[in-house]
Design a protein around this motif. Structure first.
Motif, PDB file in Angstrom:
ATOM      1  N   LEU A 179       1.133   7.236   0.241  1.00  0.00           N
ATOM      2  CA  LEU A 179       0.542   8.540  -0.252  1.00  0.00           C
ATOM      3  C   LEU A 179      -0.823   8.483  -0.855  1.00  0.00           C
ATOM      4  O   LEU A 179      -1.271   9.406  -1.419  1.00  0.00           O
ATOM      5  N   TYR A 180      -1.436   7.332  -0.852  1.00  0.00           N
ATOM      6  CA  TYR A 180      -2.808   7.132  -1.407  1.00  0.00           C
ATOM      7  C   TYR A 180      -3.689   7.855  -0.421  1.00  0.00           C
ATOM      8  O   TYR A 180      -3.382   7.765   0.850  1.00  0.00           O
ATOM      9  N   THR A 181      -4.911   7.921  -1.040  1.00  0.00           N
ATOM     10  CA  THR A 181      -5.867   8.435  -0.088  1.00  0.00           C
ATOM     11  C   THR A 181      -6.405   7.295   0.737  1.00  0.00           C
ATOM     12  O   THR A 181      -6.506   6.226   0.356  1.00  0.00           O
ATOM     13  N   VAL A 182      -7.273   7.832   1.620  1.00  0.00           N
ATOM     14  CA  VAL A 182      -7.975   6.789   2.460  1.00  0.00           C
ATOM     15  C   VAL A 182      -8.852   5.932   1.773  1.00  0.00           C
ATOM     16  O   VAL A 182      -8.837   4.587   1.656  1.00  0.00           O
ATOM     17  N   SER A 183      -9.716   6.639   0.616  1.00  0.00           N
ATOM     18  CA  SER A 183     -10.415   6.011  -0.232  1.00  0.00           C
ATOM     19  C   SER A 183     -10.010   4.805  -1.032  1.00  0.00           C
ATOM     20  O   SER A 183     -10.299   3.625  -1.296  1.00  0.00           O
ATOM     21  N   GLU A 184      -8.784   5.262  -1.753  1.00  0.00           N
ATOM     22  CA  GLU A 184      -7.820   4.282  -2.509  1.00  0.00           C
ATOM     23  C   GLU A 184      -7.376   3.013  -1.592  1.00  0.00           C
ATOM     24  O   GLU A 184      -7.465   1.978  -2.296  1.00  0.00           O
ATOM     25  N   GLN A 186       1.192  11.533   9.351  1.00  0.00           N
ATOM     26  CA  GLN A 186       0.765  11.479   8.129  1.00  0.00           C
ATOM     27  C   GLN A 186       0.439  10.458   7.714  1.00  0.00           C
ATOM     28  O   GLN A 186      -0.671  10.207   6.635  1.00  0.00           O
ATOM     29  N   CYS A 215       0.957  -1.226   0.001  1.00  0.00           N
ATOM     30  CA  CYS A 215      -0.076   0.229   0.237  1.00  0.00           C
ATOM     31  C   CYS A 215       0.878   1.166   0.051  1.00  0.00           C
ATOM     32  O   CYS A 215       1.697   1.266   0.934  1.00  0.00           O
ATOM     33  N   LYS A 268      -3.987   7.419   8.210  1.00  0.00           N
ATOM     34  CA  LYS A 268      -4.590   6.750   7.190  1.00  0.00           C
ATOM     35  C   LYS A 268      -5.232   5.390   7.788  1.00  0.00           C
ATOM     36  O   LYS A 268      -6.185   4.908   7.652  1.00  0.00           O
ATOM     37  N   SER A 294      -8.828   1.990   1.041  1.00  0.00           N
ATOM     38  CA  SER A 294     -10.132   1.227   1.410  1.00  0.00           C
ATOM     39  C   SER A 294     -10.272   0.471   0.465  1.00  0.00           C
ATOM     40  O   SER A 294     -10.524  -0.974   0.785  1.00  0.00           O
TER      41      SER A 294
END
Length: 571
Positions: free
Chosen positions: A115-120, A140, A112, A144, A122
């Motif tokens: 730097l991915y978003t939480v949505s990505e 940072q 994982c 997440k 998830s």
């Protein structure tokens, strides 16, 4: 365990051009990577395996921690064959310990990107069924992980304490001046589902044996393809991972053995770095010199301090070195080989880098679905310029007509397709995508190019990036290469847009070098001698920065969205 490469069954012009000492039909080692790395640790336990900002871990220490983490995963979390464990870590000593520990326990690594978003994240963790995530207490990143825990996408967090990775002096300084960057996971309302990485290591549990079927058991579930929809989980078996290591090892002709030192500034969670920066050197007893992220000064200081000689990189990193006044030849003097991957290497960057460093610059090519390396320029002797080299030992390629799927001849452009022991078994729980990834048993790469009479491979572009103008094929890379020859252009990216007259037309986005200026009219006039009228950009857009992916590749996705929004706003 080895795999015998099949005898030639069709024309392979590259075999006659192979560098001396390399045999396309050599046996390929498919021994699982965790077994190989533990064997390397046993051979020379006192040698340095990892260097992180000056703090070192010996091969002996690495083995103890791998085994202890594997034992904790089995005894405290019930990890066994098929269990998915997500790793959300930057380059630190924690990453290889966790990676090999998961494999030793019988589990499957799910990488994982922090730097991915939480949505990505998830989507990835839910799709993979990864109940456990290993992460870091840097705020940072940790926030997440906690968001995923709160949403139920993971059930447990294992948290590494970042200062523990640092040498003593840096650890003290970090504690004094950077403590605000840390979080305390054990003050979380979810503290009951969180364990400290060090506590698991110190428990010193002995893992039970796990019998791995190298050909069928999945070592890494690597997510890819997010630019065209939700990322898909490429299923890479233990044999896939090990085979590509063996192929690279043979291609390197001893490059990845001591006294070499390999720089790991590319992130381990990316398939290129996982294989070339971590697995190959460590399994050969070669030290890996890590940086948590790319910063030019830090990289130059690292080279000066360690005298590392192998630098896997992406073109944007090489470009940053080449154009920096602060990068001096003496700082780069230890480099013998730089390997460019992840994106096409512009000729301008190749030439600029050559003025700074005497290192052999070899361009390689791969994709997640091939674990990842398919082709590479020779690593000990020069190759043809602008080529991605030749297929690695045991790797078969062909080029086929995009429409008819019939194999094309030498020098004719077609889609590159691949066969070899490094090619994935398919995508996780996605039969349609798995079927579409192959044609007649060959992996479809989506890249267009050709092979010459000497077996050297040249790529011209991605099928999906191909622009069809008035019925003619226009390749963005051709336009980008032409633009990069202008003295004022630092970076460029070309996309196709809808055009009422031609169907599609190219639009170029350009970032200029600091202190340089040029107008759109001047640039078009400059291109007139290098491109035909159909290839000439309909529009040139100047930007202060061009969007990049999280490993530094120039990205077209954001530019397409930006252009569409801009046109919609004018409509």
């Amino acid at each position: 365990m080895t795999t015998q490469v099949e005898a030639p069954d069709h024309i392979r012009p590259w075999i006659a051009s192979y560098p001396e000492g390399i045999n396309w039909q050599d046996e390929i080692d498919t021994t699982p990577v965790h077994e190989q790395v533990l064997a390397a640790c046993a051979r020379n336990p006192s040698a340095v395996a990892l260097d992180f900002l000056g703090g070192t871990t010996s091969f002996g220490e690495l083995a103890k921690k791998i085994v202890a983490f594997a034992g904790a995963l089995q005894s405290q979390y019930g990890v066994k064959k098929g269990s998915r464990v997500a790793l959300m870590l930057p380059n630190t000593p924690f990453y290889p310990i966790a990676y090999y520990g998961v494999l030793r326990a019988g589990g499957t690594v799910v990488n994982c990107n922090p730097l991915y978003t939480v949505s990505e994240l998830s989507h990835i963790t839910a799709n993979a069924g990864a109940d456990i995530m290993v992460t870091l207490d840097l705020k940072q990143i940790y926030d997440k992980g906690e968001a995923l825990l709160e949403a139920g996408h993971v059930k447990s967090l294992v948290v590494c304490h970042f200062p523990d990775a640092l040498p003593l002096a840096k650890k003290v300084l970090f504690s004094l001046f950077k403590r605000k960057d840390l979080t305390n996971p054990f003050q979380s309302p979810h503290a009951g589902k969180i364990r400290a990485f060090n506590d698991l290591i110190h428990a010193n549990a002995t893992p039970s044996a796990v019998v791995i079927d190298s050909k069928t058991d999945i070592a890494v579930q690597q997510y890819t393809g997010g630019t065209t929809g939700l990322p898909k989980g490429a299923l890479l078996t233990h044999a896939n991972i090990a085979a590509n290591m063996s192929q690279i090892d043979k291609w390197g002709c001893g490059l990845f053995y001591p006294p070499s030192k390999v720089v790991a500034v590319l992130p381990f969670f990316h398939i290129f770095a996982m294989t070339v920066c971590m697995n190959v050197p460590l399994c050969n007893g070669t030290p890996v010199i890590m940086l948590p992220r790319f910063e030019l000064k830090a990289l130059l200081d690292l080279l000066t301090r360690t005298k590392a000689n192998v630098l896997p990189a992406v073109p944007t990193l090489l470009s940053a070195i080449a154009r920096a006044d602060t990068a001096k030849a003496e700082q780069l003097a230890s480099l013998e080989v730089a390997i460019s991957g992840g994106a096409a290497l512009p000729d301008e960057v190749r030439n600029a880098f050559a003025k700074k460093s005497k290192a052999l610059l070899a361009e390689g090519y791969g994709l997640t679905e091939a674990s990842p390396v398919v082709c590479c320029a020779a690593l000990r002797v020069p190759s043809k310029p602008m080529s991605i080299g030749m297929p690695l030992p045991g790797t078969d390629i062909r080029f086929v007509d995009v429409d008819t799927q019939r194999e094309v001849g030498i020098g004719e452009n077609g889609e590159l397709q691949v066969k070899g022991p490094q090619v994935m078994s398919g995508y996780h729980e996605d039969r349609e995508a798995s079927a579409g990834a192959f044609h007649d048993g060959w992996l479809r790469t989506g890249d267009v190019g050709h092979i010459d009479e000497d077996g050297y491979v040249f790529l011209v572009d991605r099928i999906k990036d191909l622009i069809i103008c008035s019925g003619f094929n226009v390749y963005p890379r051709t336009i980008e290469e032409a633009l990069m020859t202008h003295e004022a252009v630092e970076e460029t990216n070309v996309i196709g847009v809808k055009d009422e007259y031609r169907g599609e037309a190219p639009v170029a986005f350009v970032k200029l070098k600091e202190g340089k200026s040029v107008s759109e009219t001047e640039l078009k006039h400059f291109l007139a001698e290098k491109l035909n009228k159909i290839e000439t950009p309909k529009e040139i857009v100047f930007k202060d920065a061009l969007p990049k992916t999280l490993i530094g590749k120039l990205s077209k996705k954001e530019l397409r969205e930006e252009y569409a929004q801009r046109k919609a706003g004018k409509a």
